[in-house]
Design an enzyme around this catalytic site. Structure first.
Site, PDB file in Angstrom:
ATOM      1  CG  ASP A   1      -8.338  32.104   6.095  1.00  0.00           C
ATOM      2  OD1 ASP A   1      -8.550  31.099   6.766  1.00  0.00           O
ATOM      3  OD2 ASP A   1      -8.828  32.324   4.976  1.00  0.00           O
TER       4      ASP A   1
ATOM      5  CG  ASP B   1     -11.713  28.346   2.680  1.00  0.00           C
ATOM      6  OD1 ASP B   1     -11.375  27.344   3.310  1.00  0.00           O
ATOM      7  OD2 ASP B   1     -10.930  29.268   2.389  1.00  0.00           O
TER       8      ASP B   1
HETATM    9  P1  ATP Z   1      -3.859  30.612   5.973  1.00  0.00           P
HETATM   10  O1  ATP Z   1      -4.726  29.421   6.186  1.00  0.00           O
HETATM   11  O2  ATP Z   1      -3.265  31.192   7.166  1.00  0.00           O
HETATM   12  O3  ATP Z   1      -4.471  31.625   5.075  1.00  0.00           O
HETATM   13  P2  ATP Z   1      -2.613  29.522   3.822  1.00  0.00           P
HETATM   14  O4  ATP Z   1      -3.955  29.657   3.195  1.00  0.00           O
HETATM   15  O5  ATP Z   1      -1.468  30.099   3.088  1.00  0.00           O
HETATM   16  O6  ATP Z   1      -2.611  30.017   5.257  1.00  0.00           O
HETATM   17  P3  ATP Z   1      -2.435  27.011   2.880  1.00  0.00           P
HETATM   18  O7  ATP Z   1      -2.558  27.715   1.599  1.00  0.00           O
HETATM   19  O8  ATP Z   1      -3.429  25.992   3.276  1.00  0.00           O
HETATM   20  O9  ATP Z   1      -2.359  28.034   4.034  1.00  0.00           O
HETATM   21  O10 ATP Z   1      -1.005  26.421   2.912  1.00  0.00           O
HETATM   22  C1  ATP Z   1      -0.683  25.365   3.759  1.00  0.00           C
HETATM   23  C2  ATP Z   1       0.779  25.073   3.653  1.00  0.00           C
HETATM   24  O11 ATP Z   1       1.102  24.678   2.328  1.00  0.00           O
HETATM   25  C3  ATP Z   1       1.673  26.266   3.928  1.00  0.00           C
HETATM   26  O12 ATP Z   1       1.990  26.363   5.277  1.00  0.00           O
HETATM   27  C4  ATP Z   1       2.887  25.976   3.112  1.00  0.00           C
HETATM   28  O13 ATP Z   1       3.766  25.139   3.838  1.00  0.00           O
HETATM   29  C5  ATP Z   1       2.358  25.199   1.949  1.00  0.00           C
HETATM   30  N1  ATP Z   1       2.203  26.084   0.789  1.00  0.00           N
HETATM   31  C6  ATP Z   1       1.538  27.245   0.735  1.00  0.00           C
HETATM   32  N2  ATP Z   1       1.585  27.768  -0.499  1.00  0.00           N
HETATM   33  C7  ATP Z   1       2.285  26.915  -1.252  1.00  0.00           C
HETATM   34  C8  ATP Z   1       2.665  26.866  -2.630  1.00  0.00           C
HETATM   35  N3  ATP Z   1       2.320  27.827  -3.485  1.00  0.00           N
HETATM   36  N4  ATP Z   1       3.382  25.837  -3.048  1.00  0.00           N
HETATM   37  C9  ATP Z   1       3.722  24.856  -2.205  1.00  0.00           C
HETATM   38  N5  ATP Z   1       3.395  24.820  -0.919  1.00  0.00           N
HETATM   39  C10 ATP Z   1       2.695  25.822  -0.423  1.00  0.00           C
END
Ligand code: ATP
Length: 897
Positions: free
Chosen positions: A326, A635
């Site tokens: 990740d 996951d």
């Molecule tokens: P990675 O997969 O690299 O660990 P991540 O787990 O943060 O990244 P996700 O959590 O799937 O990725 O987030 C996907 C998208 O959702 C982010 O790119 C962001 O645009 C949006 N996002 C992340 N956190 C929040 C939140 N707390 N509230 C709203 N939108 C969010």
């Protein structure tokens, strides 16, 4: 206590447990902990020490030796019987001590991986080990959490819980908080949470009504073991090896019998020779040493922040060929700072770092007054209201509780004097749609002075798509396709600077709407603007990626973030250049196409967790051994399918942790590489131990067979061989299991997963060493029996064999590197162990008591030169071989070598 908490109102439950929404205070907690004990299910009683001790006697070799002892008594060899029994006892004690220590070390590691829970106590949110929770505690659960105790819900936001472990019902229903009929069955108590179930979606606040054995699960289960204790392939292959050696031994015993009869030996003598052969064939110490090496290795991994949940990971780590990681929090720090804003058609820069609200807003090089900028205030208000996190601003330190993405927005809000507490009080939340990686946004419905308003924050493209209007110059304006274009351009510009881009939006909602759903939002949002968050790469990540690449391991970044952001971060941390593919493109690819392209892809962006499973499968179908990181509840399938599922210890959900083979205590990518490094070192140690023991066993067998066939006499007696195998070999193999890392573990390609401890090169090396040793002892014995009496000759042959073992301790440290390159003193334990082995040997040769026991007779001291000379010769031959042909025994050691 009352078991119908579902039938009373939330206030009644709170009252019954004398607690408020602020939670218990510390003195309440102490008295309750005394009264109810720890929140633990009484799992299997710990293994009884006596059982563990007697288990040491449960192996075929011991049976053979017990028979030998009985026959010895029957044939008036009482002393031999006593010696065999004493050595057996020593062997059992050593095995017992090693096993109990390994068991303790593993228990300690399990504790480290114990789940935690969010608890509100004295008005403050804390994360506590779930074991410390008491009835009356106010707990907060979110998607991915394992419910830590039985509890009555007080608040529920789209909360869905999988209770199949308890009710058998696999479709999670949505939870509620209103009282229910008292006679509802467990499955219908929708306002309750039960220990051992897991939260699939949403968020809930609840008061704990029962802990440990006082829970529903406690009532129906008396044992719950989540960490498996099945045998790993390595342990199985060791058992297989044991069986092969038993067959070899039986073959050799029959040869010895045939030859014995042919040479006219008497039956009793032949019996003892057969026992000697049996003893010599079996590496008694191996299972115990393997357990110890694995336990020590796991401790070393834990020191480097990787906690092993399934022992099998220790083996598999050494053959990993791809690490899928990740981005956020693993390759980067997950310490977000809001750096730039785009609203009202202009870019605004925000200064300051960290979670303290020190910094200002700048446009075109000038300071902006946020108080006078209504559009800015509206933008930040939306971000603040649509979040669950909190920041605490102290005198010297500011801290965040919750999600760093939200934290960054709250800090920026505080820089404009917009505080969450005030806003939340004036705009109470009525409903929410919790953030999930699939939705990519989060929304709340608030009762604002201007009506019911939904505030939304989420992935920029997603919200641009969902918007019908934008907020421009203080007005809600229909969004034109040009402006949409402009917004996408802005997202791309920010992403190129490695910023995570979120959009913030709002929508007016009808007064009668009290429960928000995604359908209420789609196509109805007014976009307020964009925010760009910077998440610094982890400083160790670049070096760890370089090491992984040198070790023949590919690193693949998997992220929910925007493709451009992901590519920019990949460049920054030095990920080898490759293709970047988005989740959408991935979904359009067939399995075949994916398999063909996957070797060239380094970044997967905008990935939904469920895509990860496909990636694991595609990589595995190409023969890869895949390590996959993950933290969310979704996951779990990918973590289970991966060869090494790696969960985040800090930010990870309980469900992810339970599906993983390994948990990182610091969520850091570098720790995965460190674990691979340790995994390889552990495997090398085990291979060294196997080489050491097998070459002794085979050497003894060869020597015995040859001597009986050619000389009609055994150079060593059964008790002497037993002494070598139990006393000398155990003493020397333990430090071999503690061999320090050579430092170049990561300079080789991975090990082929099909090859276990034994590989062609190792077998060749065992054979060559065994032949040299057998020849040495044979020649010494052949010579000695012409020059001294038989007991002395045997003692000299015995000491020669032992001297081989001393020197072989040093030889076995590496199959490639000379001891002088490794450093003579780098494995001090080995020096001490060989010292002890020498003293033991002097005792067995010179102490009258042991002389009687082991049938030794002191030979003239100058003959030690022969014994030590033989051992030294083997050492010198190996040293020269290592200099001239270091890779002579490397065949099959690594992939493609
Ligand atoms: P990675 O997969 O690299 O660990 P991540 O787990 O943060 O990244 P996700 O959590 O799937 O990725 O987030 C996907 C998208 O959702 C982010 O790119 C962001 O645009 C949006 N996002 C992340 N956190 C929040 C939140 N707390 N509230 C709203 N939108 C969010």
């Amino acid at each position: 206590m009352n078991t119908t908490w579902h039938s009373v109102s939330t206030s009644e439950v709170l009252e019954a447990f004398s607690v408020t929404m602020d939670g218990l205070n510390d003195s309440n907690v102490t008295s309750r902990q005394e009264r109810y004990g720890l929140n633990r299910l009484e799992t299997k009683p710990p293994k009884s020490l006596i059982v563990m001790f007697f288990k040491q006697f449960l192996n075929p070799l011991i049976y053979i030796l017990l028979v030998a002892a009985i026959v010895s008594v029957a044939t008036s060899h009482v002393i031999d019987a006593a010696v065999i029994l004493v050595i057996l006892l020593i062997n059992a004690v050593i095995g017992f001590i090693q096993e109990t220590r390994a068991e303790k070390a593993m228990e300690a590691l399990k504790e480290l991986a114990a789940p935690q829970t969010q608890v509100r106590r004295s008005g403050k949110l804390r994360r506590l080990p779930s074991g410390e929770i008491v009835p009356g505690d106010i707990i907060i659960v979110e998607a991915g959490d394992r419910v830590p105790a039985d509890a009555r819900l007080l608040e529920s936001a789209g909360l869905k819980v999988n209770e199949s472990t308890l009710t058998g019902e696999s479709q999670p229903g949505e939870k509620s908080i209103s009282p229910l009929p008292a006679d509802n069955s467990l499955a219908d108590r929708r306002n309750m949470l039960y220990l051992g179930t897991s939260v699939v979606q949403g968020r809930g606040v609840a008061v704990v009504t029962g802990t440990g054995m006082g829970t529903e699960l406690g009532r129906i289960t008396s044992s719950l073991e989540s960490i498996d204790s099945g045998l790993t392939p390595l342990q199985k292959s060791i058992n297989r090896l044991g069986k092969i050696l038993v067959v070899v031994m039986l073959g050799v015993v029959s040869v010895i019998f045939t030859v014995g009869i042919w040479r006219g030996l008497d039956t009793v003598e032949m019996f003892f020779l057969a026992v000697a052969a049996a003893v010599s064939a079996i590496p008694e110490g191996l299972p115990a040493v393997v357990t110890v090496v694995l336990a020590i290795g796991m401790r070393l991994m834990a020191q480097r922040n990787a906690i092993i949940r399934h022992l099998v990971a220790v083996e598999t780590l050494g053959s990993a060929t791809v690490i899928c990681s990740d981005k956020t929090g693993t390759l980067t720090m997950n310490q977000m700072t809001l750096r730039s804003l785009y609203y009202n058609g202009r870019n605004v820069e925000v200064t300051g770092e960290g979670y303290c609200p020190n910094g200002e807003f700048r446009f075109d090089g000038h300071r902006l007054e946020p108080e006078t900028d209504d559009s800015l205030k509206l933008l930040l208000t939306a971000g603040i209201l649509a979040s669950d996190s909190t920041i605490t601003v102290g005198e010297n330190e500011c801290s965040l509780f919750g999600d760093p993405t939200e934290g960054a927005i709250l800090v920026a809000g505080a820089k404009a004097n917009l505080l969450k507490e005030t806003l939340a009080e004036n705009n109470p939340r009525l409903s929410e749609i919790a953030f999930s990686s699939d939705l990519q946004y989060m929304a709340t419905l608030n009762n604002s002075p201007d009506g019911h308003i939904a505030y939304v924050k989420g992935a920029a493209e997603k919200l641009i798509e969902m918007s019908s209007h934008v907020w421009l110059r203080g007005k809600k304006t229909t969004v034109t396709s040009d402006y949409r274009q402009e917004l996408h351009q802005q997202v791309s510009d920010m992403a190129t600077q490695a910023l995570r881009v979120l959009a913030l939006a709002y929508a007016d909602m009808p007064r009668d709407l009290t429960r928000l759903t995604p359908n209420d939002l789609s196509g109805r949002l007014t976009l307020l603007g964009l925010v760009g968050l910077f998440d610094p790469p982890r400083p160790e990540a670049t070096e760890a990626i370089r090491q992984a690449t040198a070790a023949g391991i590919r690193v693949v970044m998997i992220t929910g973030d925007h493709v451009t952001t992901a590519e920019a971060v990949a460049r920054e941390i030095g990920l080898p250049v490759g293709k970047a593919v988005s989740g959408r493109e991935l979904a359009a690819m067939s399995d075949n196409e994916l398999q063909q392209q996957i070797e060239h892809i380094t970044v997967f962006a905008r990935i939904e967790p469920l895509h990860k499973l496909r990636l694991v499968q595609a990589l595995q179908s190409r023969g890869h051994v895949v390590a996959m990181t993950g933290d969310g509840v979704n996951d779990a399938p990918a973590l289970k399918a991966a060869d090494i599922g790696v969960a985040m210890g800090r930010s990870g959900t309980d469900v992810a942790r339970e599906s993983a083979d390994m948990v990182l205590t610091d969520d850091n990518f570098a720790s995965v590489v460190a674990a691979v490094d340790e995994g390889r070192a552990i495997f090398n140690r085990l291979r060294n131990v196997v080489y050491y023991l097998l070459s002794s066993n085979i050497g003894e067998l060869l020597m015995l067979t040859a001597a009986i066939a050619v000389l009609g006499q055994a150079p060593l007696l059964a008790v002497q061989i037993l002494w070598i195998n139990v006393m000398t070999d155990t003493t020397i193999t333990i430090p071999l299991g503690l061999e320090p890392k050579s430092g170049d573990e990561l300079n080789h390609p991975p090990r082929s997963p099909k090859v276990g401890l034994l590989y062609p090169g190792l077998i060749l090396r065992v054979a060559y060493t065994a032949v040299l040793m057998a020849a040495g002892v044979f020649l010494v014995f052949a010579w000695a029996r012409e020059h001294m009496d038989i007991d002395e000759a045997r003692t000299l042959a015995f000491s020669t064999m032992i001297a081989f073992e001393w020197f072989k301790g040093f030889i076995a440290r590496s199959d490639e590197k000379s001891i002088f390159r490794l450093g003579v003193f780098t494995n001090r334990w080995l020096l001490i162990a060989v010292g002890i082995a020498i003293i033991l040997q002097l005792l067995v040769v010179y102490s009258p008591f042991l002389q009687t026991a082991f049938h030794t007779a002191p030979f003239e001291p100058q003959y030690w030169l022969i014994a030590v000379g033989a051992g030294l010769t083997l050492f010198v031959i190996e040293e020269i071989r290592k200099i001239l042909f270091p890779l002579a025994f490397s065949k099959g050691k690594w992939r493609r070598s």
